[in-house]
Design a protein around this motif. Structure first.
Motif, PDB file in Angstrom:
ATOM      1  N   ALA A 130       0.447  -0.920   0.003  1.00 46.03           N
ATOM      2  CA  ALA A 130      -0.154   0.320   0.096  1.00 46.03           C
ATOM      3  C   ALA A 130       1.317   1.363  -0.419  1.00 46.03           C
ATOM      4  CB  ALA A 130      -0.666  -0.161   0.795  1.00 46.03           C
ATOM      5  N   GLY A 131       1.730   0.821   0.505  1.00 46.91           N
ATOM      6  CA  GLY A 131       3.576   2.236   0.605  1.00 46.91           C
ATOM      7  C   GLY A 131       2.749   3.481   1.458  1.00 46.91           C
ATOM      8  N   GLN A 132       2.212   2.398   2.981  1.00 46.10           N
ATOM      9  CA  GLN A 132       1.776   3.443   3.765  1.00 46.10           C
ATOM     10  C   GLN A 132       1.894   2.808   4.772  1.00 46.10           C
ATOM     11  OE1 GLN A 132      -2.493   3.233   3.407  1.00 46.10           O
ATOM     12  NE2 GLN A 132      -2.690   4.448   1.800  1.00 46.10           N
ATOM     13  N   VAL A 133       2.217   4.016   6.078  1.00 42.82           N
ATOM     14  CA  VAL A 133       2.794   3.756   7.362  1.00 42.82           C
ATOM     15  C   VAL A 133       1.408   2.838   7.833  1.00 42.82           C
ATOM     16  CG1 VAL A 133       4.156   4.510   9.367  1.00 42.82           C
ATOM     17  CG2 VAL A 133       4.909   4.458   7.086  1.00 42.82           C
ATOM     18  N   ILE A 134       1.323   1.806   9.100  1.00 42.23           N
ATOM     19  CA  ILE A 134       0.144   1.528  10.228  1.00 42.23           C
ATOM     20  C   ILE A 134       0.954   1.720  11.365  1.00 42.23           C
ATOM     21  CG2 ILE A 134      -1.684  -0.557  10.245  1.00 42.23           C
ATOM     22  CD1 ILE A 134      -0.515  -0.613   7.435  1.00 42.23           C
ATOM     23  N   THR A 135       0.267   2.274  11.764  1.00 39.25           N
ATOM     24  CA  THR A 135       0.020   1.882  13.103  1.00 39.25           C
ATOM     25  C   THR A 135      -1.054   1.519  14.584  1.00 39.25           C
ATOM     26  OG1 THR A 135      -0.935   4.588  13.499  1.00 39.25           O
ATOM     27  CG2 THR A 135       2.298   4.095  13.179  1.00 39.25           C
ATOM     28  N   GLY A 136      -0.560   1.435  15.772  1.00 38.82           N
ATOM     29  CA  GLY A 136      -1.508   1.222  16.398  1.00 38.82           C
ATOM     30  C   GLY A 136      -1.385   0.961  17.954  1.00 38.82           C
ATOM     31  N   SER A 137      -2.311   1.761  18.454  1.00 40.88           N
ATOM     32  CA  SER A 137      -2.170   3.181  19.302  1.00 40.88           C
ATOM     33  C   SER A 137      -2.884   2.392  20.580  1.00 40.88           C
ATOM     34  CB  SER A 137      -2.446   4.377  19.352  1.00 40.88           C
ATOM     35  OG  SER A 137      -2.563   4.979  21.018  1.00 40.88           O
ATOM     36  N   TRP A 138      -2.550   2.524  22.001  1.00 41.18           N
ATOM     37  CA  TRP A 138      -3.608   2.629  22.929  1.00 41.18           C
ATOM     38  C   TRP A 138      -5.345   3.101  22.619  1.00 41.18           C
ATOM     39  CZ3 TRP A 138       1.251   1.857  27.093  1.00 41.18           C
ATOM     40  CH2 TRP A 138       2.130   0.702  26.098  1.00 41.18           C
ATOM     41  N   ASP A 139      -4.671   4.291  21.724  1.00 44.09           N
ATOM     42  CA  ASP A 139      -6.069   4.497  22.157  1.00 44.09           C
ATOM     43  C   ASP A 139      -7.409   4.093  21.775  1.00 44.09           C
ATOM     44  OD1 ASP A 139      -5.613   4.760  19.439  1.00 44.09           O
ATOM     45  OD2 ASP A 139      -4.989   7.236  19.462  1.00 44.09           O
ATOM     46  N   LYS A 140      -6.774   3.405  21.188  1.00 42.63           N
ATOM     47  CA  LYS A 140      -7.909   1.998  20.364  1.00 42.63           C
ATOM     48  C   LYS A 140      -8.477   2.605  19.476  1.00 42.63           C
ATOM     49  CE  LYS A 140     -10.596   1.534  25.010  1.00 42.63           C
ATOM     50  NZ  LYS A 140     -11.740   2.031  25.427  1.00 42.63           N
ATOM     51  N   THR A 141      -7.042   3.260  18.467  1.00 47.80           N
ATOM     52  CA  THR A 141      -7.215   2.703  16.953  1.00 47.80           C
ATOM     53  C   THR A 141      -6.067   2.579  16.077  1.00 47.80           C
ATOM     54  OG1 THR A 141      -6.173   5.322  17.548  1.00 47.80           O
ATOM     55  CG2 THR A 141      -8.833   5.460  17.595  1.00 47.80           C
ATOM     56  N   LEU A 142      -6.843   2.314  14.911  1.00 46.48           N
ATOM     57  CA  LEU A 142      -5.663   1.982  13.916  1.00 46.48           C
ATOM     58  C   LEU A 142      -6.085   3.445  12.550  1.00 46.48           C
ATOM     59  CD1 LEU A 142      -3.674  -0.428  12.821  1.00 46.48           C
ATOM     60  CD2 LEU A 142      -5.754  -0.709  11.569  1.00 46.48           C
ATOM     61  N   LYS A 143      -3.983   3.767  12.757  1.00 44.54           N
ATOM     62  CA  LYS A 143      -4.656   4.682  11.476  1.00 44.54           C
ATOM     63  C   LYS A 143      -3.436   4.312  10.326  1.00 44.54           C
ATOM     64  CE  LYS A 143      -5.328   8.440  14.700  1.00 44.54           C
ATOM     65  NZ  LYS A 143      -4.516  10.000  14.983  1.00 44.54           N
ATOM     66  N   CYS A 144      -3.542   5.000   9.404  1.00 43.67           N
ATOM     67  CA  CYS A 144      -2.667   4.961   8.872  1.00 43.67           C
ATOM     68  C   CYS A 144      -2.279   6.284   7.499  1.00 43.67           C
ATOM     69  CB  CYS A 144      -3.534   4.522   7.321  1.00 43.67           C
ATOM     70  SG  CYS A 144      -3.691   2.469   7.047  1.00 43.67           S
ATOM     71  N   TRP A 145      -0.557   6.041   7.549  1.00 48.10           N
ATOM     72  CA  TRP A 145      -0.269   6.907   6.937  1.00 48.10           C
ATOM     73  C   TRP A 145       0.582   7.023   5.796  1.00 48.10           C
ATOM     74  CZ3 TRP A 145      -0.888  10.977  10.951  1.00 48.10           C
ATOM     75  CH2 TRP A 145      -1.420  10.197  12.572  1.00 48.10           C
ATOM     76  N   ASP A 146      -0.149   7.942   4.586  1.00 50.47           N
ATOM     77  CA  ASP A 146       1.355   8.002   4.268  1.00 50.47           C
ATOM     78  C   ASP A 146       2.969   9.210   4.013  1.00 50.47           C
ATOM     79  OD1 ASP A 146       2.317   8.526   1.674  1.00 50.47           O
ATOM     80  OD2 ASP A 146       0.720   9.506   0.446  1.00 50.47           O
ATOM     81  N   PRO A 147       4.009   7.486   3.636  1.00 49.77           N
ATOM     82  CA  PRO A 147       5.009   8.895   4.800  1.00 49.77           C
ATOM     83  C   PRO A 147       5.862   9.734   3.402  1.00 49.77           C
ATOM     84  CG  PRO A 147       5.321   7.010   3.524  1.00 49.77           C
ATOM     85  CD  PRO A 147       4.353   6.797   3.774  1.00 49.77           C
ATOM     86  N   ARG A 148       4.900   9.662   2.516  1.00 49.13           N
ATOM     87  CA  ARG A 148       5.436  10.729   0.748  1.00 49.13           C
ATOM     88  C   ARG A 148       5.189  12.128   0.825  1.00 49.13           C
ATOM     89  NH1 ARG A 148       3.261   6.647  -3.457  1.00 49.13           N
ATOM     90  NH2 ARG A 148       1.613   7.095  -2.031  1.00 49.13           N
ATOM     91  N   GLY A 149       4.302  12.016   2.007  1.00 56.42           N
ATOM     92  CA  GLY A 149       4.230  13.880   1.655  1.00 56.42           C
ATOM     93  C   GLY A 149       4.714  14.634   2.652  1.00 56.42           C
ATOM     94  N   ALA A 150       4.961  16.464   2.944  1.00 51.52           N
ATOM     95  CA  ALA A 150       5.161  16.832   3.439  1.00 51.52           C
ATOM     96  C   ALA A 150       4.419  16.159   4.932  1.00 51.52           C
ATOM     97  CB  ALA A 150       4.666  18.319   3.071  1.00 51.52           C
ATOM     98  N   SER A 151       5.291  16.740   5.874  1.00 51.03           N
ATOM     99  CA  SER A 151       5.357  16.763   7.291  1.00 51.03           C
ATOM    100  C   SER A 151       4.276  18.112   7.926  1.00 51.03           C
ATOM    101  CB  SER A 151       5.849  16.744   8.157  1.00 51.03           C
ATOM    102  OG  SER A 151       7.046  18.211   7.968  1.00 51.03           O
ATOM    103  N   GLY A 152       3.957  16.906   8.358  1.00 47.67           N
ATOM    104  CA  GLY A 152       2.238  17.603   9.427  1.00 47.67           C
ATOM    105  C   GLY A 152       0.473  16.436   9.119  1.00 47.67           C
ATOM    106  N   GLN A 153       0.064  16.560  10.390  1.00 51.17           N
ATOM    107  CA  GLN A 153      -0.843  15.251   9.695  1.00 51.17           C
ATOM    108  C   GLN A 153      -1.688  15.441   9.111  1.00 51.17           C
ATOM    109  OE1 GLN A 153      -2.165  14.762  14.289  1.00 51.17           O
ATOM    110  NE2 GLN A 153      -3.240  13.613  14.014  1.00 51.17           N
ATOM    111  N   GLU A 154      -2.179  16.344   8.874  1.00 52.56           N
ATOM    112  CA  GLU A 154      -3.431  16.721   8.483  1.00 52.56           C
ATOM    113  C   GLU A 154      -2.829  16.596   7.091  1.00 52.56           C
ATOM    114  OE1 GLU A 154      -3.883  19.354  11.475  1.00 52.56           O
ATOM    115  OE2 GLU A 154      -2.134  19.346   9.831  1.00 52.56           O
ATOM    116  N   ARG A 155      -1.505  16.849   6.260  1.00 53.77           N
ATOM    117  CA  ARG A 155      -0.993  16.281   5.079  1.00 53.77           C
ATOM    118  C   ARG A 155      -0.906  14.615   4.792  1.00 53.77           C
ATOM    119  NH1 ARG A 155       1.575  20.941   3.118  1.00 53.77           N
ATOM    120  NH2 ARG A 155       1.497  19.880   0.823  1.00 53.77           N
ATOM    121  N   THR A 156      -0.232  14.167   5.847  1.00 49.50           N
ATOM    122  CA  THR A 156       0.030  12.338   6.046  1.00 49.50           C
ATOM    123  C   THR A 156      -0.980  11.565   5.953  1.00 49.50           C
ATOM    124  OG1 THR A 156       1.188  13.211   7.765  1.00 49.50           O
ATOM    125  CG2 THR A 156       1.814  13.444   6.093  1.00 49.50           C
ATOM    126  N   LEU A 157      -1.935  11.532   7.208  1.00 52.00           N
ATOM    127  CA  LEU A 157      -2.948  10.739   7.395  1.00 52.00           C
ATOM    128  C   LEU A 157      -3.798  10.640   6.505  1.00 52.00           C
ATOM    129  CD1 LEU A 157      -3.925   9.024  10.482  1.00 52.00           C
ATOM    130  CD2 LEU A 157      -5.380  11.324  10.667  1.00 52.00           C
TER     131      LEU A 157
END
Length: 342
Positions: free
Chosen positions: A112-139
């Motif tokens: 998928a070309g994505q980073v996948i993270t799992g947290s104790w906040d009870k969510t899974l998040k997928c990120w595009d690492p190619r975007g500019a830094s900043g949560q709104e641009r990569t989530l």
């Protein structure tokens, strides 16, 4: 399941180990580089073959997981709620995004070309690492989970998420809107680790109660009839069973056999298809916190690191051992069929 060979030596100890508990270690898919995350707030990059520390990267909190992108960069999951990208050659890191609680696990999906993270906040998040830094641009997306995420594993487009409460969600990365399957662990106690079979047909899941379950994605009756669980990392003493958590599972990339590491300090190698233990290595100084085979299966990295299963007590220093793997330790043995009657 019994071992049939004398245990070999534990392997070569890497110099410059982390100063606190080792949370994970992973070999690169392209070389013998080894990435190690630790409660001492660092991610370390080693050349395992040369026994040299290639880089050390400080974080704002304990680092609970790490993974490679390629040989030039990697990603980390931190207890300070951040997801970070590390560029090895420049010796720098930046924040890819955040969760609302500690980030327990991280994977990079080549499919998928994505980073996948799992947290104790009870969510899974997928990120595009190619975007500019900043949560709104990569989530890419946020996916609620039934409980805190404890372990993730990927094979191809399939993602397995194991959470507290013994929940297991199976996703297709091409359609993350909802899980492809919602399951419950077939083990009675808390999940420690989940790892997908290299051939993509299922996953192995371990618990704090010295057991491993072998599961299959195919929901047909024939496939589900093949699943089973077995006891491991336990011993009898004075007439009672002493049971140890199984912290780590690592599959051999060539043979599909797998190693388990427990709080008993032992690493066992199993042939899951034939339901046999192939090998047990000499006991390590303390709990096995993490395991990783190199890309070609020639090396096995072992994190010998106390995991506080018995509370705060004196323990052996944290250490990383890299052992050369002999084929006899990991190759399935052919089945021997009796001669038919004359």
């Amino acid at each position: 399941m019994t071992a049939v060979h004398p245990p070999p030596a534990p392997g070569r100890e890497l110099s410059n180990p982390p100063m606190d508990g080792i949370s994970n270690l992973r070999f690169s898919n392209h070389s013998d580089h080894l990435l190690v995350s630790s409660w001492d707030k660092t991610v370390r990059l080693y050349d395992a073959s040369a026994n040299s520390l290639r880089g050390e990267f400080m974080h704002g909190g304990p680092v609970l997981d790490c993974c490679f992108h390629d040989d030039s960069s990697g990603f980390s999951a931190s207890a300070d709620n951040t997801v970070r990208r590390i560029v090895f050659s420049y010796g720098k890191e930046d924040i890819l995004g955040r969760h609302d609680a500690p980030v327990r696990c991280i994977e990079y999906s080549y499919a998928a070309g994505q980073v996948i993270t799992g947290s104790w906040d009870k969510t899974l998040k997928c990120w595009d690492p190619r975007g500019a830094s900043g949560q709104e641009r990569t989530l890419v997306g946020t996916y609620p989970q039934p409980e805190r995420v404890y372990s993730l594993s990927l094979v191809g487009n399939r993602l397995v998420v194991a959470t507290a409460g013994r929940h297991v969600n199976v996703y297709d990365l091409r359609n993350m809107s909802q899980p492809e399957q919602r399951r419950e662990s077939s083990l009675k106690y808390q999940t420690r680790c989940v790892r997908c079979y290299p051939n993509g047909t299922g996953y192995a899941l371990s618990s704090v109660e010295g057991r491993v379950a072998m599961e299959f994605f195919d929901l047909s009756e024939a496939s589900q009839a093949k699943k089973y669980a077995f006891k491991c990392h336990r011993k009898s003493e004075a007439g009672r069973d002493i049971v140890y958590p199984v912290n780590a599972i690592a599959f051999h990339p060539v043979y599909g056999t797998f190693a388990t590491g427990g709080c008993d300090g032992f690493v066992n190698v199993w042939d899951g298809n034939n339901k046999k233990r192939l090998y047990q290595y000499s006991k390590y100084p303390t709990s096995i916190a993490a395991l990783s085979f190199s890309r070609d299966g020639r090396l096995l990295a072992v994190a010998s690191s106390y995991t506080f299963e018995e509370g705060d007590k004196p323990h052996e220093p944290d250490a990383i051992f890299v052992r050369s793997v002999n084929e006899i330790e990991v190759k399935p043995k052919p089945k021997v069929y009796p001669n038919p009657p004359a």
